[in-house]
Design a protein around this motif. Sequence first.
Motif, PDB file in Angstrom:
ATOM      1  N   ASP A  41     -18.464 -14.247 131.848  1.00 26.90           N
ATOM      2  CA  ASP A  41     -18.364 -14.309 133.308  1.00 26.90           C
ATOM      3  C   ASP A  41     -16.963 -14.727 133.744  1.00 26.90           C
ATOM      4  O   ASP A  41     -16.413 -14.200 134.715  1.00 26.90           O
ATOM      5  N   LEU A  42     -16.377 -15.682 133.022  1.00 27.26           N
ATOM      6  CA  LEU A  42     -14.998 -16.087 133.327  1.00 27.26           C
ATOM      7  C   LEU A  42     -14.046 -14.900 133.156  1.00 27.26           C
ATOM      8  O   LEU A  42     -13.159 -14.677 133.984  1.00 27.26           O
ATOM      9  N   ALA A  43     -14.230 -14.162 132.077  1.00 27.39           N
ATOM     10  CA  ALA A  43     -13.361 -13.023 131.798  1.00 27.39           C
ATOM     11  C   ALA A  43     -13.427 -11.983 132.924  1.00 27.39           C
ATOM     12  O   ALA A  43     -12.399 -11.463 133.365  1.00 27.39           O
TER      13      ALA A  43
ATOM     14  N   SER B 180      -9.410 -10.481 129.157  1.00 29.85           N
ATOM     15  CA  SER B 180     -10.301 -10.168 128.040  1.00 29.85           C
ATOM     16  C   SER B 180     -11.063 -11.431 127.634  1.00 29.85           C
ATOM     17  O   SER B 180     -10.591 -12.557 127.872  1.00 29.85           O
ATOM     18  N   GLU B 181     -12.224 -11.235 127.042  1.00 32.48           N
ATOM     19  CA  GLU B 181     -13.015 -12.380 126.577  1.00 32.48           C
ATOM     20  C   GLU B 181     -12.259 -13.164 125.516  1.00 32.48           C
ATOM     21  O   GLU B 181     -12.325 -14.395 125.495  1.00 32.48           O
ATOM     22  N   SER B 182     -11.518 -12.479 124.651  1.00 31.80           N
ATOM     23  CA  SER B 182     -10.779 -13.205 123.616  1.00 31.80           C
ATOM     24  C   SER B 182      -9.665 -14.054 124.229  1.00 31.80           C
ATOM     25  O   SER B 182      -9.407 -15.168 123.765  1.00 31.80           O
ATOM     26  N   ALA B 183      -9.014 -13.556 125.278  1.00 33.79           N
ATOM     27  CA  ALA B 183      -7.968 -14.339 125.944  1.00 33.79           C
ATOM     28  C   ALA B 183      -8.571 -15.575 126.613  1.00 33.79           C
ATOM     29  O   ALA B 183      -8.012 -16.673 126.534  1.00 33.79           O
TER      30      ALA B 183
ATOM     31  N   GLY C 214     -28.522 -20.334 123.559  1.00 38.55           N
ATOM     32  CA  GLY C 214     -28.667 -19.131 122.739  1.00 38.55           C
ATOM     33  C   GLY C 214     -27.317 -18.786 122.129  1.00 38.55           C
ATOM     34  O   GLY C 214     -26.669 -19.615 121.514  1.00 38.55           O
ATOM     35  N   ARG C 215     -26.889 -17.546 122.341  1.00 40.18           N
ATOM     36  CA  ARG C 215     -25.587 -17.122 121.817  1.00 40.18           C
ATOM     37  C   ARG C 215     -24.461 -17.353 122.814  1.00 40.18           C
ATOM     38  O   ARG C 215     -23.298 -17.135 122.492  1.00 40.18           O
ATOM     39  N   ASN C 216     -24.804 -17.747 124.024  1.00 41.32           N
ATOM     40  CA  ASN C 216     -23.793 -17.963 125.065  1.00 41.32           C
ATOM     41  C   ASN C 216     -23.292 -19.402 125.064  1.00 41.32           C
ATOM     42  O   ASN C 216     -24.052 -20.333 124.793  1.00 41.32           O
ATOM     43  N   VAL C 217     -22.026 -19.550 125.392  1.00 42.76           N
ATOM     44  CA  VAL C 217     -21.405 -20.864 125.532  1.00 42.76           C
ATOM     45  C   VAL C 217     -20.977 -21.005 126.986  1.00 42.76           C
ATOM     46  O   VAL C 217     -20.230 -20.173 127.505  1.00 42.76           O
ATOM     47  N   PHE C 218     -21.467 -22.046 127.630  1.00 43.97           N
ATOM     48  CA  PHE C 218     -21.148 -22.298 129.032  1.00 43.97           C
ATOM     49  C   PHE C 218     -20.164 -23.458 129.121  1.00 43.97           C
ATOM     50  O   PHE C 218     -20.370 -24.506 128.515  1.00 43.97           O
ATOM     51  N   TYR C 219     -19.104 -23.238 129.914  1.00 45.63           N
ATOM     52  CA  TYR C 219     -18.047 -24.240 130.068  1.00 45.63           C
ATOM     53  C   TYR C 219     -18.108 -24.873 131.443  1.00 45.63           C
ATOM     54  O   TYR C 219     -18.495 -24.244 132.433  1.00 45.63           O
TER      55      TYR C 219
END
Length: 136
Positions: free
Chosen positions: A78-80, A86-89, A109-114
């Motif tokens: 979502d941030l990306a 990009s998600e990697s950036a 799950g597999r998601n990381v929330f910041y």
Amino acid sequence: MSIQPSFNGVVTNLVKQQESLTCHPPHAVEIEDVQDLQQEILNTDKAQRMAEFFSLLGDANRLRILSILAVKELCVCDLAVALEMSESAVSHQMRVLRTMRLVSYRKQGRNVFYRLLDHHVLELYRSVAEHLDETA
């Protein structure tokens, strides 16, 4: 004016500095005031850590990330999308922000929330933004 030798030569240096001052008009240095102020000066280690912290905030993308996280907790994807990066950036920037203890995360799950680590980070962000709005 009482001069104590417990300042490890600081007083001697102050007296030498006072003798070589080129203030216009010349004035006497208030030794006791300067001694009191010297106790308030950041130690070198803390000053270095603070400089690194502020240097870290010298990146526009990191500040953009903080601006979003000041509003809402989000995952990298979502941030990306929001930042058009990009998600990697974004992941790279999040790793840096985590290392400097500006953000924290939780896994779902597999998601990381910041999110911003604490209210100090939020207050710092808001204070700087408000200051810049006032001076614009």
